[in-house]
Write a protein that holds these residues in place. Structure first.
Motif, short mmCIF file in Angstrom:
data_model
loop_
_atom_site.label_atom_id
_atom_site.label_comp_id
_atom_site.label_asym_id
_atom_site.label_seq_id
_atom_site.Cartn_x
_atom_site.Cartn_y
_atom_site.Cartn_z
N LYS A 27 0.79 -1.13 0.02
CA LYS A 27 -0.06 0.04 0.06
C LYS A 27 0.99 1.09 0.13
CE LYS A 27 -4.36 0.89 1.73
NZ LYS A 27 -5.34 0.78 2.63
N VAL A 28 0.78 1.91 -1.06
CA VAL A 28 1.43 3.40 -1.07
C VAL A 28 0.49 4.58 -0.82
CG1 VAL A 28 2.98 4.77 -2.60
CG2 VAL A 28 3.17 2.32 -2.65
N ASN A 29 0.71 5.06 0.12
CA ASN A 29 -0.70 6.28 0.44
C ASN A 29 -1.72 5.34 0.61
OD1 ASN A 29 1.30 8.25 0.59
ND2 ASN A 29 0.84 9.30 -1.32
N ARG A 53 -3.33 3.88 -2.08
CA ARG A 53 -3.44 2.99 -3.32
C ARG A 53 -2.81 1.70 -3.13
NH1 ARG A 53 -4.87 2.82 -8.57
NH2 ARG A 53 -5.44 5.15 -8.73
N THR A 54 -3.30 0.54 -3.25
CA THR A 54 -2.85 -0.82 -3.21
C THR A 54 -2.11 -1.06 -4.52
OG1 THR A 54 -4.02 -1.57 -1.51
CG2 THR A 54 -3.07 -3.30 -2.68
N LEU A 55 -0.93 -1.54 -4.55
CA LEU A 55 -0.15 -1.73 -5.83
C LEU A 55 0.39 -3.37 -5.54
CD1 LEU A 55 2.16 1.34 -6.23
CD2 LEU A 55 -0.03 0.75 -7.27
N ALA A 63 8.20 0.57 -5.54
CA ALA A 63 6.92 0.98 -5.26
C ALA A 63 6.52 2.39 -5.65
CB ALA A 63 6.61 0.71 -4.07
N LEU A 64 7.62 3.27 -5.59
CA LEU A 64 7.23 4.56 -5.90
C LEU A 64 7.19 4.70 -7.58
CD1 LEU A 64 9.84 6.53 -3.49
CD2 LEU A 64 7.35 6.39 -3.43
N ARG A 70 6.18 2.58 -9.41
CA ARG A 70 4.83 1.98 -10.05
C ARG A 70 3.61 3.10 -9.53
NH1 ARG A 70 1.79 -0.74 -13.37
NH2 ARG A 70 0.25 -1.91 -12.35
N TYR A 71 3.76 3.61 -8.51
CA TYR A 71 2.88 4.69 -8.07
C TYR A 71 2.63 5.81 -8.95
CZ TYR A 71 0.24 7.81 -4.75
OH TYR A 71 -0.52 8.66 -4.41
N LYS A 100 -0.40 7.09 -11.45
CA LYS A 100 -0.90 8.42 -11.22
C LYS A 100 -0.57 9.23 -12.38
CE LYS A 100 -3.00 8.47 -7.02
NZ LYS A 100 -4.38 8.90 -6.73
N THR A 115 4.20 5.73 2.86
CA THR A 115 3.59 6.98 2.58
C THR A 115 4.62 8.06 2.31
OG1 THR A 115 3.67 7.65 5.21
CG2 THR A 115 1.46 6.47 4.30
#
Length: 65
Positions: free
Chosen positions: A4-6, A8-10, A21-22, A24-25, A29, A62
Protein backbone atom coordinates in the motif's frame (compact mmCIF):
# COMPACT_ATOMS: atom_id res chain seq x y z
CA UNK A 1 3.12 -9.10 -3.48
CA UNK A 2 0.78 -6.27 -2.55
CA UNK A 3 2.04 -3.03 -1.00
CA UNK A 4 0.00 0.00 0.00
CA UNK A 5 1.45 3.34 -1.13
CA UNK A 6 -0.46 6.22 0.49
CA UNK A 7 -4.03 4.97 -0.07
CA UNK A 8 -3.45 2.90 -3.23
CA UNK A 9 -2.69 -0.83 -3.16
CA UNK A 10 -0.14 -1.86 -5.78
CA UNK A 11 0.88 -5.27 -7.08
CA UNK A 12 4.70 -5.55 -7.12
CA UNK A 13 7.20 -8.32 -7.78
CA UNK A 14 8.78 -10.25 -4.90
CA UNK A 15 11.98 -8.55 -3.78
CA UNK A 16 10.81 -5.05 -4.72
CA UNK A 17 12.22 -2.08 -2.85
CA UNK A 18 10.70 1.27 -1.91
CA UNK A 19 11.90 2.92 -5.12
CA UNK A 20 10.15 0.24 -7.22
CA UNK A 21 6.89 0.95 -5.39
CA UNK A 22 7.31 4.70 -5.92
CA UNK A 23 8.00 4.23 -9.63
CA UNK A 24 4.86 2.09 -9.98
CA UNK A 25 2.75 4.59 -8.01
CA UNK A 26 3.99 7.55 -10.05
CA UNK A 27 3.36 5.65 -13.31
CA UNK A 28 -0.21 4.77 -12.30
CA UNK A 29 -0.95 8.34 -11.16
CA UNK A 30 0.87 9.86 -14.19
CA UNK A 31 3.10 12.02 -11.97
CA UNK A 32 6.57 13.36 -12.77
CA UNK A 33 9.05 10.60 -11.81
CA UNK A 34 11.83 13.15 -11.27
CA UNK A 35 10.18 14.06 -7.95
CA UNK A 36 10.93 10.60 -6.52
CA UNK A 37 14.56 11.30 -5.61
CA UNK A 38 13.60 14.18 -3.30
CA UNK A 39 10.83 12.35 -1.41
CA UNK A 40 10.99 11.31 2.21
CA UNK A 41 9.17 8.00 2.57
CA UNK A 42 7.68 6.75 5.85
CA UNK A 43 6.71 3.30 7.05
CA UNK A 44 3.43 2.55 8.84
CA UNK A 45 4.98 3.68 12.15
CA UNK A 46 6.08 7.07 10.83
CA UNK A 47 9.78 6.23 10.54
CA UNK A 48 11.74 7.52 7.54
CA UNK A 49 12.86 4.63 5.31
CA UNK A 50 15.46 4.56 2.56
CA UNK A 51 14.51 4.21 -1.11
CA UNK A 52 16.62 1.02 -1.26
CA UNK A 53 14.81 -0.61 1.68
CA UNK A 54 13.21 -3.96 0.80
CA UNK A 55 9.45 -4.31 1.00
CA UNK A 56 7.36 -7.24 2.17
CA UNK A 57 3.83 -8.30 1.34
CA UNK A 58 1.20 -6.15 3.04
CA UNK A 59 3.57 -3.35 3.96
CA UNK A 60 2.34 0.26 3.92
CA UNK A 61 4.45 3.28 2.98
CA UNK A 62 3.52 6.95 2.74
CA UNK A 63 4.96 10.18 1.40
CA UNK A 64 3.93 13.75 0.63
CA UNK A 65 4.80 15.60 -2.56
Amino acid sequence: MKVKVNTRTLQLFEGACVKNALLRYFSVKKLDKQLIDDLEVYDAYGHVIDHDAPLKDGQQITFEI
